[in-house]
Motif scaffolding. Structure first.
Motif, PDB file in Angstrom:
ATOM      1  N   CYS A 255      55.069  48.510  22.863  1.00 53.48           N
ATOM      2  CA  CYS A 255      54.794  48.977  24.232  1.00 53.48           C
ATOM      3  C   CYS A 255      54.214  47.903  25.143  1.00 53.48           C
ATOM      4  CB  CYS A 255      53.903  50.219  24.237  1.00 53.48           C
ATOM      5  SG  CYS A 255      52.205  49.904  23.747  1.00 53.48           S
ATOM      6  N   GLU A 256      53.485  46.945  24.585  1.00 49.57           N
ATOM      7  CA  GLU A 256      52.942  45.884  25.445  1.00 49.57           C
ATOM      8  C   GLU A 256      54.040  44.880  25.805  1.00 49.57           C
ATOM      9  OE1 GLU A 256      51.658  46.298  22.273  1.00 49.57           O
ATOM     10  OE2 GLU A 256      49.629  47.062  22.501  1.00 49.57           O
TER      11      GLU A 256
ATOM     12  N   LYS B 152      48.256  59.702  15.131  1.00 48.46           N
ATOM     13  CA  LYS B 152      47.967  59.174  16.470  1.00 48.46           C
ATOM     14  C   LYS B 152      48.462  60.202  17.476  1.00 48.46           C
ATOM     15  CE  LYS B 152      48.869  55.410  19.662  1.00 48.46           C
ATOM     16  NZ  LYS B 152      49.397  54.050  19.858  1.00 48.46           N
TER      17      LYS B 152
ATOM     18  N   TYR C 133      39.775  55.468  15.204  1.00 48.71           N
ATOM     19  CA  TYR C 133      39.832  54.590  16.374  1.00 48.71           C
ATOM     20  C   TYR C 133      39.104  55.259  17.531  1.00 48.71           C
ATOM     21  CZ  TYR C 133      41.943  50.891  19.300  1.00 48.71           C
ATOM     22  OH  TYR C 133      42.166  49.816  20.126  1.00 48.71           O
TER      23      TYR C 133
ATOM     24  N   SER D 192      51.130  50.913  15.247  1.00 47.27           N
ATOM     25  CA  SER D 192      50.572  51.979  16.087  1.00 47.27           C
ATOM     26  C   SER D 192      51.642  52.720  16.882  1.00 47.27           C
ATOM     27  CB  SER D 192      49.539  51.392  17.061  1.00 47.27           C
ATOM     28  OG  SER D 192      50.161  50.580  18.029  1.00 47.27           O
TER      29      SER D 192
ATOM     30  N   CYS E 118      53.353  47.090  17.643  1.00 46.18           N
ATOM     31  CA  CYS E 118      53.942  48.079  18.550  1.00 46.18           C
ATOM     32  C   CYS E 118      54.718  47.292  19.586  1.00 46.18           C
ATOM     33  CB  CYS E 118      52.865  48.933  19.208  1.00 46.18           C
ATOM     34  SG  CYS E 118      53.562  50.364  20.070  1.00 46.18           S
TER      35      CYS E 118
ATOM     36  N   PHE F 215      43.084  51.671  28.147  1.00 46.59           N
ATOM     37  CA  PHE F 215      43.844  50.710  27.327  1.00 46.59           C
ATOM     38  C   PHE F 215      45.154  50.343  28.005  1.00 46.59           C
ATOM     39  CE2 PHE F 215      47.257  49.752  24.409  1.00 46.59           C
ATOM     40  CZ  PHE F 215      46.704  48.906  23.459  1.00 46.59           C
ATOM     41  N   ARG F 216      45.815  51.349  28.567  1.00 47.63           N
ATOM     42  CA  ARG F 216      47.130  51.072  29.160  1.00 47.63           C
ATOM     43  C   ARG F 216      46.991  50.173  30.374  1.00 47.63           C
ATOM     44  NH1 ARG F 216      49.894  56.979  28.195  1.00 47.63           N
ATOM     45  NH2 ARG F 216      49.630  56.889  25.928  1.00 47.63           N
TER      46      ARG F 216
ATOM     47  N   TYR G 162      43.740  57.283  26.203  1.00 46.37           N
ATOM     48  CA  TYR G 162      44.227  55.905  26.130  1.00 46.37           C
ATOM     49  C   TYR G 162      44.358  55.274  27.521  1.00 46.37           C
ATOM     50  CZ  TYR G 162      45.976  57.637  21.583  1.00 46.37           C
ATOM     51  OH  TYR G 162      46.117  58.227  20.357  1.00 46.37           O
TER      52      TYR G 162
ATOM     53  N   TYR H   3      35.299  49.381  20.570  1.00 47.72           N
ATOM     54  CA  TYR H   3      34.962  48.366  21.578  1.00 47.72           C
ATOM     55  C   TYR H   3      33.447  48.164  21.654  1.00 47.72           C
ATOM     56  CZ  TYR H   3      39.776  49.405  22.742  1.00 47.72           C
ATOM     57  OH  TYR H   3      41.130  49.594  22.651  1.00 47.72           O
TER      58      TYR H   3
ATOM     59  N   PHE I 167      45.557  42.798  20.189  1.00 46.18           N
ATOM     60  CA  PHE I 167      46.622  43.314  21.054  1.00 46.18           C
ATOM     61  C   PHE I 167      47.054  42.164  21.946  1.00 46.18           C
ATOM     62  CE2 PHE I 167      44.143  47.103  20.025  1.00 46.18           C
ATOM     63  CZ  PHE I 167      45.154  47.958  19.593  1.00 46.18           C
TER      64      PHE I 167
ATOM     65  N   VAL J 297      38.591  55.213  20.878  1.00 48.41           N
ATOM     66  CA  VAL J 297      39.521  54.564  21.825  1.00 48.41           C
ATOM     67  C   VAL J 297      38.898  54.234  23.184  1.00 48.41           C
ATOM     68  CG1 VAL J 297      41.513  55.645  20.701  1.00 48.41           C
ATOM     69  CG2 VAL J 297      40.472  56.737  22.722  1.00 48.41           C
ATOM     70  N   SER J 298      39.724  53.613  24.011  1.00 46.14           N
ATOM     71  CA  SER J 298      39.262  53.085  25.298  1.00 46.14           C
ATOM     72  C   SER J 298      38.621  54.149  26.181  1.00 46.14           C
ATOM     73  CB  SER J 298      40.433  52.416  26.025  1.00 46.14           C
ATOM     74  OG  SER J 298      41.489  53.343  26.232  1.00 46.14           O
TER      75      SER J 298
ATOM     76  N   LYS K 178      43.418  58.733  15.365  1.00 47.85           N
ATOM     77  CA  LYS K 178      43.170  58.208  16.702  1.00 47.85           C
ATOM     78  C   LYS K 178      43.570  59.223  17.755  1.00 47.85           C
ATOM     79  CE  LYS K 178      44.989  54.519  19.569  1.00 47.85           C
ATOM     80  NZ  LYS K 178      45.917  53.425  19.609  1.00 47.85           N
TER      81      LYS K 178
ATOM     82  N   GLN L  71      54.280  60.410  19.771  1.00 51.43           N
ATOM     83  CA  GLN L  71      52.890  60.633  19.367  1.00 51.43           C
ATOM     84  C   GLN L  71      52.642  62.134  19.181  1.00 51.43           C
ATOM     85  OE1 GLN L  71      50.548  58.619  22.364  1.00 51.43           O
ATOM     86  NE2 GLN L  71      51.144  56.606  21.608  1.00 51.43           N
TER      87      GLN L  71
ATOM     88  N   ARG M   8      54.558  59.788  26.074  1.00 60.37           N
ATOM     89  CA  ARG M   8      54.788  59.427  24.670  1.00 60.37           C
ATOM     90  C   ARG M   8      54.868  60.654  23.750  1.00 60.37           C
ATOM     91  NH1 ARG M   8      54.229  54.188  25.713  1.00 60.37           N
ATOM     92  NH2 ARG M   8      52.248  53.147  26.166  1.00 60.37           N
TER      93      ARG M   8
END
Ligand code: PBG
Length: 323
Positions: free
Chosen positions: A122-123, A195, A271, A165, A120, A204-205, A201, A313, A79, A273-274, A248, A221, A217
């Motif tokens: 979004c970042e 997803k 996934y 994603s 993606c 992660f954000r 999440y 992770y 990412f 996730v975070s 995910k 999503q 989202r």
């Protein structure tokens, strides 16, 4: 035959017996390790809500990859956090964008480790949504073109696998066509098929700086309440040419993992996730849970549900514990 002829405890009596009849194994070779590479960063910087996971410079990402590889983890998922964001997210397909730079550096140093590139916007967008906006909502078809461009630039940088994603409709087919046009016919697509619009999440954000500036989202999503819809999403991605499907998050959605595996028979990733990571780390830090035992149990459960591979992770820690 019921008890007393049948005694389920017979096969649980010793570690050797339990090992003989164990149905599910977890191995480092099942793991994908996600990393956050930050443009302009010197060295590394901790991510508060994800203890043990850092923001990385390109050089640190190479070092982190070496550690993961030495532990038997075959793949990293990249990412990128760009220095600058704009309404289109143009940093995503910049030939010298942060993921492209990190991909080249990692592949140069560790050609045998798989680099999976997240696709993606979004970042990279200044509004934090996963695509370009039109009239306050994400424009599906305009976004798909940019995602395809991003995927091609990542493949050019040497990415081994492309992982979209974003949850736009039709992006798997568009990415497949764009990759094929550019000669990347053998680069697989690992698609986030189911997803969900998940509160898990959150960390992660913070890590990716990708919290939407307005709204949420839910228009792209999936609704966490829907399981049948996940099968339709999975089927569409198969038809569009996906090579691996992703569900995910993982732990709160193991029914979806199981159903997608049974319905498609496709190679399947889950996934972890975070937020799932943060929960166990926080409870362990507080002394409420045994980290090693809960992490290995959670990863085993994800495999038992039907996932072939796990994006997590915990990958480095779990790989160490499994040595
Ligand atoms: C979006 C993306 C997200 C995650 C992976 N890719 C966040 C989101 O959809 O808001 C979440 C992963 C995690 O929580 O670990 N490109």
């Amino acid at each position: 035959m019921p008890f007393p002829q049948t005694r389920m405890r017979r096969l649980r009596a010793t570690p050797a017996l339990r090992g003989l009849v164990r149905e599910t194994e977890v191995a480092p070779s099942d793991f994908v390790y996600p990393m956050f590479v930050v443009d302009g960063l010197e060295a590394r910087r901790p991510i508060a809500a994800m203890p043990g996971i850092d923001h990385l410079s390109v050089a640190e990402a190479v070092r982190e990859t070496a550690e993961a590889a030495a532990l038997g983890v075959p793949a990293v998922l990249l990412f990128g956090v760009p220095a600058e964001k704009d309404p289109e997210g143009s940093g995503a397909w910049d030939e010298d964008g942060i993921v492209q730079l990190a991909t080249r550096a990692i592949k140069r140093a560790h050609p045998e480790t798989l680099v999976i590139a997240d696709v993606c916007l979004c970042e990279y967008t200044d509004h934090g949504h996963c695509g370009v906006l039109r009239g306050g909502s994400v424009d599906n078809d305009a976004t798909v073109e940019l995602l395809a461009r991003t995927a091609v630039s990542q493949a050019r940088a040497g990415a081994d696998v492309i992982a979209p994603s974003d949850m736009m409709d039709g992006r798997v087919g568009a990415i497949r066509a764009a990759l094929d046009d550019e000669g990347f016919t053998d680069v697989p697509i690992m698609a986030y098929s189911a997803k969900f619009a998940s509160a898990f999440y959150g960390p992660f954000r913070e890590a990716a700086g990708s919290t939407p500036a307005f709204g949420d989202r839910r228009t792209y999503q999936m609704d966490p309440a829907n399981g049948d819809e996940a099968l339709r999403e999975a089927q569409l991605d198969v038809e569009e040419g996906a090579d691996v499907l992703i569900v995910k998050p993982a732990l709160p959605y193991l029914d979806v993992v199981s159903r997608v595996k049974q319905a498609t028979g496709m190679p399947l990733a889950a996934y972890n996730v975070s937020g799932e990571y943060a929960m166990l780390k926080a409870a362990a830090a507080a002394g409420f849970l045994d980290e090693r035992a809960t992490v290995l149990e959670a990863l085993t459960a994800i495999r038992r549900a039907g996932a072939d591979l796990i994006i997590t992770y915990h990958a480095k820690d779990a790989a160490r514990w499994l040595q």
